[in-house]
Design a protein around this motif. Sequence first.
Motif, PDB file in Angstrom:
ATOM      1  N   HIS A 163      -6.738   2.211 -10.314  1.00  0.00           N
ATOM      2  CA  HIS A 163      -7.954   2.428  -9.588  1.00  0.00           C
ATOM      3  C   HIS A 163      -9.505   2.021 -10.276  1.00  0.00           C
ATOM      4  O   HIS A 163     -10.123   1.358  -9.440  1.00  0.00           O
ATOM      5  CB  HIS A 163      -7.974   3.873  -9.244  1.00  0.00           C
ATOM      6  CG  HIS A 163      -6.865   4.422  -8.184  1.00  0.00           C
ATOM      7  ND1 HIS A 163      -7.081   3.703  -7.000  1.00  0.00           N
ATOM      8  CD2 HIS A 163      -5.978   5.081  -8.296  1.00  0.00           C
ATOM      9  CE1 HIS A 163      -6.065   4.620  -6.204  1.00  0.00           C
ATOM     10  NE2 HIS A 163      -5.402   5.362  -7.053  1.00  0.00           N
TER      11      HIS A 163
ATOM     12  N   SER B 172      -7.971  -2.063  -8.702  1.00  0.00           N
ATOM     13  CA  SER B 172      -8.321  -2.223  -7.323  1.00  0.00           C
ATOM     14  C   SER B 172      -9.550  -2.906  -6.715  1.00  0.00           C
ATOM     15  O   SER B 172      -9.547  -3.490  -5.945  1.00  0.00           O
ATOM     16  CB  SER B 172      -8.049  -0.645  -6.669  1.00  0.00           C
ATOM     17  OG  SER B 172      -9.180   0.322  -7.347  1.00  0.00           O
TER      18      SER B 172
ATOM     19  N   ASP C  41       0.768  -1.230   0.017  1.00  0.00           N
ATOM     20  CA  ASP C  41      -0.059   0.112   0.023  1.00  0.00           C
ATOM     21  C   ASP C  41       0.755   1.179   0.044  1.00  0.00           C
ATOM     22  O   ASP C  41       1.657   1.640   0.870  1.00  0.00           O
ATOM     23  CB  ASP C  41      -0.929   0.036   1.398  1.00  0.00           C
ATOM     24  CG  ASP C  41      -1.757   1.196   1.387  1.00  0.00           C
ATOM     25  OD1 ASP C  41      -2.409   1.671   0.149  1.00  0.00           O
ATOM     26  OD2 ASP C  41      -2.063   1.528   2.211  1.00  0.00           O
TER      27      ASP C  41
END
Length: 210
Positions: free
Chosen positions: A173, A177, A110
Motif C-alpha cells: 500500500h 500502489s 485486484d
Amino acid sequence: MQSIVLFGPPGAGKGTQAQRIMESTGLPQVSTGDMLRAAVAAGTPTGLEAKKYMDAGQLVPDEVIINLIKDRIKESDAQNGVMFDGFPRTIPQAEALASITEVSHVIAIDVPDERIVERICGRFTCNECGSVYHDTFNPTKVAGQCDNCDSKDFKRRADDNESTVMSRLTAYHEQTSPLADWYLSKGIFHVIDGDRDIDEISKDIIEALK
Ligand code: AMP
C-alpha cells in the motif's frame, strides 16, 4: 520489444496467472521474487543481502532489483519482451523499467485486503515445475501429486505466514500502489477482478491483452 506487467498485492494470483497465460502471450515469466529466492537458496551476495528484507516482509532495495532485471533481460528468451511478475514495485523501479523496455499493458489483479491472508497462508508450489496451488482454493486434483508433472515434492514459502503477510501488505500500500496512478496516466492500466474463479480471471487477462 514489448513487455507486460502483472501488478497487484501479494497473494493476488500474479504467479498463477503468469503461468496460465504464458502460452497465449508467448512471453517468459520474470518474477523478481523467484529470482531472489533462487539467489537466497544459492547463497549469492545478492541473496544474502535480500534475505533480511524478505524475511521481514519489506521490499529489497531498488538498486539490487534493478540490477537483477537488467541482467535478466539480456538473456536470449527475453528479446521479444517478458511478462513481469512482482516488478516494478516502486516508482524508481518503474522509471528504470521505462528506460530499458516498452511496457504495453499493466494488468492489475485486484483482490481486497481481507482476502489476502487466507489466500497466502495455504499456498504451496511444486518443487519440480513451479506450479502454484492452494489448500482450499486451488488444490491438486490427486492429493499430494502435481497436476502438471506428477511430482510429489512440494514447498511452502518461508514468508507465507500471517505476520509477514501484514508487513508485505503495508509495503504494497505504501510503496507499490502509487504506481497505479503512474501507469493510469500512461493509459496502459487494466484492472481485473482477482477475487473470482481462476479460469475466468485468465480469460479476462487474455482479453485485456488483445
Ligand atoms: P514475491 O514473490 O513477489 O511475493 O516477493 C517476495 C519478496 O521478495 C517480497 O516480499 C520482497 O521482499 C522481495 N521482492 C520481490 N520483488 C521485489 C521488487 N520488485 N522490489 C523489492 N522487493 C521485491
